[in-house]
Motif scaffolding. Structure first.
Motif, PDB file in Angstrom:
ATOM      1  N   MET A 120      41.834  40.795  36.486  1.00 18.30           N
ATOM      2  CA  MET A 120      40.609  41.674  37.142  1.00 18.30           C
ATOM      3  C   MET A 120      39.950  40.774  37.397  1.00 18.30           C
ATOM      4  N   ARG A 121      38.818  40.431  36.294  1.00 21.36           N
ATOM      5  CA  ARG A 121      38.201  39.651  36.599  1.00 21.36           C
ATOM      6  C   ARG A 121      37.956  38.293  36.418  1.00 21.36           C
ATOM      7  N   ARG A 122      39.519  38.123  35.556  1.00 23.57           N
ATOM      8  CA  ARG A 122      39.372  36.069  35.654  1.00 23.57           C
ATOM      9  C   ARG A 122      40.166  36.074  37.425  1.00 23.57           C
ATOM     10  N   LYS A 123      40.879  36.930  37.171  1.00 23.89           N
ATOM     11  CA  LYS A 123      41.292  36.619  38.964  1.00 23.89           C
ATOM     12  C   LYS A 123      40.725  36.202  40.472  1.00 23.89           C
ATOM     13  N   LEU A 124      39.294  37.290  40.159  1.00 21.67           N
ATOM     14  CA  LEU A 124      38.318  37.557  41.132  1.00 21.67           C
ATOM     15  C   LEU A 124      37.333  36.530  41.218  1.00 21.67           C
ATOM     16  N   SER A 130      31.414  37.295  43.429  1.00 28.15           N
ATOM     17  CA  SER A 130      30.513  37.072  42.956  1.00 28.15           C
ATOM     18  C   SER A 130      30.429  38.629  41.732  1.00 28.15           C
ATOM     19  N   SER A 131      30.033  38.145  40.553  1.00 28.71           N
ATOM     20  CA  SER A 131      30.074  38.614  39.403  1.00 28.71           C
ATOM     21  C   SER A 131      29.584  39.911  39.662  1.00 28.71           C
ATOM     22  N   SER A 132      28.540  40.897  40.559  1.00 30.87           N
ATOM     23  CA  SER A 132      28.332  41.493  40.445  1.00 30.87           C
ATOM     24  C   SER A 132      29.381  42.588  41.525  1.00 30.87           C
ATOM     25  N   LEU A 133      30.131  41.914  42.080  1.00 29.69           N
ATOM     26  CA  LEU A 133      30.782  42.279  43.259  1.00 29.69           C
ATOM     27  C   LEU A 133      32.218  42.705  42.590  1.00 29.69           C
ATOM     28  N   ILE A 134      32.500  41.624  41.259  1.00 31.91           N
ATOM     29  CA  ILE A 134      33.530  42.390  40.327  1.00 31.91           C
ATOM     30  C   ILE A 134      33.884  43.664  39.759  1.00 31.91           C
ATOM     31  N   ASP A 135      32.204  43.126  39.510  1.00 30.84           N
ATOM     32  CA  ASP A 135      32.073  44.387  37.936  1.00 30.84           C
ATOM     33  C   ASP A 135      32.152  46.130  39.024  1.00 30.84           C
ATOM     34  N   GLU A 136      31.781  45.769  40.228  1.00 34.19           N
ATOM     35  CA  GLU A 136      31.593  47.131  40.728  1.00 34.19           C
ATOM     36  C   GLU A 136      32.918  47.438  41.574  1.00 34.19           C
ATOM     37  N   VAL A 137      34.100  46.731  41.606  1.00 34.12           N
ATOM     38  CA  VAL A 137      35.514  46.866  41.909  1.00 34.12           C
ATOM     39  C   VAL A 137      36.191  47.281  40.286  1.00 34.12           C
ATOM     40  N   ILE A 138      36.076  46.629  39.911  1.00 30.53           N
ATOM     41  CA  ILE A 138      36.402  46.957  37.967  1.00 30.53           C
ATOM     42  C   ILE A 138      36.437  48.366  37.790  1.00 30.53           C
ATOM     43  N   ASP A 139      34.926  47.996  37.794  1.00 33.39           N
ATOM     44  CA  ASP A 139      34.640  50.449  38.304  1.00 33.39           C
ATOM     45  C   ASP A 139      35.269  50.839  38.692  1.00 33.39           C
ATOM     46  N   GLU A 140      35.187  50.964  39.843  1.00 37.56           N
ATOM     47  CA  GLU A 140      35.660  51.773  40.439  1.00 37.56           C
ATOM     48  C   GLU A 140      37.411  52.188  40.522  1.00 37.56           C
ATOM     49  N   ILE A 141      38.150  51.012  40.353  1.00 35.89           N
ATOM     50  CA  ILE A 141      39.483  50.726  39.931  1.00 35.89           C
ATOM     51  C   ILE A 141      38.994  51.271  38.784  1.00 35.89           C
ATOM     52  N   ASP A 142      38.564  51.591  37.184  1.00 35.33           N
ATOM     53  CA  ASP A 142      38.619  52.512  36.521  1.00 35.33           C
ATOM     54  C   ASP A 142      38.544  53.955  36.394  1.00 35.33           C
ATOM     55  N   GLU A 143      37.464  54.525  37.372  1.00 37.80           N
ATOM     56  CA  GLU A 143      37.190  55.605  37.372  1.00 37.80           C
ATOM     57  C   GLU A 143      38.334  56.295  38.460  1.00 37.80           C
TER      58      GLU A 143
END
Length: 145
Positions: A120-124, A130-143
């Protein structure tokens, strides 16, 4: 034998809106002189058939809302199309006021396996987020998982 540069330019913009640089490059490639090209582009601008501000605004809107690209990729693509940095920044800024970038990023993930954070990170990242937005999105999906 060259035909009319105005006809060639209109034919070129018939399918989709083009930037000033795209039209200039296309006409020069066809063998028209810089003077002929400048005259044609000036006429097209007077008739509002070529307008880099409108072009950039539409390109940003489509990039975000239709193609689900991030601002960094859109900025890079517009720069390659000859749009001035000021126009690019204004267009992106205005469009981001009207959309949720986090939701666009979630849609951009698409069918990527949602259990694989690296994919997901690579695709985004490739799509220009941005890295910060990617981290937020992945954290939300993980939750949610």
């Amino acid at each position: 034998m060259l035909s009319d540069p105005m006809k060639d330019a209109v034919r070129y913009i018939k399918y989709r809106m083009r930037s000033r640089k795209e039209i200039e490059d296309q006409l020069l490639k066809k063998g028209y002189s810089q003077e002929e090209v400048d005259k044609v582009i000036e006429k097209l601008e007077e008739q509002k058939l070529v307008d880099d501000r409108v072009f950039a605004s539409l390109y940003v809107s489509d990039g975000l809302n239709v193609h689900h690209k991030g601002p960094f990729r859109i900025r890079q693509e517009l720069f390659k199309l000859g749009i001035l940095e000021e126009i690019i920044s204004d267009s992106i800024e205005k469009e981001l006021e009207n959309c949720d970038l986090k939701e666009i990023a979630k849609i951009a993930i698409g069918s990527t396996e949602r259990t694989d954070a690296d994919k997901m990170r690579r695709k985004l990242y490739r799509k220009g987020f941005s890295s910060s937005l990617i981290d937020e999105v992945i954290d939300e999906i993980d939750e949610k998982s």
